[in-house]
Design an enzyme around this catalytic site. Structure first.
Site: not given
Ligand code: 13P
Length: 246
Positions: A8, A10, A94, A96, A164, A170, A208
């Protein structure tokens, strides 16, 4: 089940960098025996999909519109457009997008239904926040996300689930082996109870993942692959993760 490693990207990379990354990744020998999916930003999808790639490489979008077809929806990209641009997959829900764009489970389910209607395989993301984990709520949070985000159109042939944990994305701090094992067991039991053809549903871990921890994570029971963020932008790191999946 063949392991599935998705990158991904992003909102990263220029046009030139994206092409160079794909060229560096597309080694049929290094990736042999692993299904690899590249998820660049929308504007690079068509270019990446038209580049020469080994047959085990596919392309995915990072999201699609809540609206199913063409129309007056400025700035939106619908599922048929992703298919037309060469995608076979789309990431939905996701964290985010859930956090920064207020996406509800119902919105994710509606997007997924349209994506299935367009012949896309949906990679539906679920995962708890740090506060939820510290309160011991991770299983109930994830089960509710699964119940409400997966539409009735989902089955073993068009659904991948990505666990996730939000606190691992991250941050450089991946979940522990036992955290992953426990949650993937919960998700596997859920799909067995609720969905058709559950044994072919892949459950990915994301958060991660890097060359140093990929082999350990990918050898956990019920971990059928990884959804990789930061490390998917560096060819050597992503190739090392693919190698760990063999
Ligand atoms: P990182 O691998 O950068 O933690 O990101 C994970 C992720 O969000 C993939 O979708």
């Amino acid at each position: 089940m063949t392991k599935f490693i998705a990158g991904n990207w992003k909102m990263n990379g220029s046009f030139v960098e994206s092409k160079a990354l794909v060229e560096a990744l597309c080694d049929p020998i290094l990736s042999e025996g692993v299904d690899v999916c590249l998820c660049p930003p929308f504007v690079y999808l068509a270019t990446v999909s038209q580049m020469d790639k080994p047959a085990n490489f596919s392309i995915g979008g990072q999201d699609c519109s809540y609206h199913g077809g063409f129309g007056a929806f400025t700035g939106e990209i619908c599922a048929p457009m992703l298919k037309d641009a060469g995608c076979d997959y789309v990431i939905l829900g996701h964290s985010e997008r859930r956090q920064n764009h207020c996406e509800s489970n119902a919105a994710v389910a509606r997007k997924a239904e349209y994506a299935h209607g367009s012949g896309l395989v949906t990679i539906i993301c679920v995962g708890e926040t740090l506060d939820e984990r510290e309160a011991g709520l991770q299983n109930s949070v994830v089960i509710l996300q699964l119940m409400e985000s997966i539409p009735s159109t989902a089955s073993g042939s068009n659904l991948i689930i990505a666990y996730e944990p939000v606190w691992a994305i991250g941050t450089g701090k991946s979940a522990t082996i036992s955290d992953v094992e426990d949650m993937h067991g919960v998700i596997r039991r859920f799909v067995k109870e609720k969905l058709d053809n559950p044994d072919s549903i892949r459950i990915l871990y994301g958060g991660s993942v890097k060359p140093e921890n990929a082999a350990d994570i990918l050898s956990i029971e019920n971990v059928d692959g990884a959804l990789v963020g930061g490390a998917s932008l560096k060819a050597d790191q992503f190739l090392a993760i693919i190698a760990a999946a063999k």
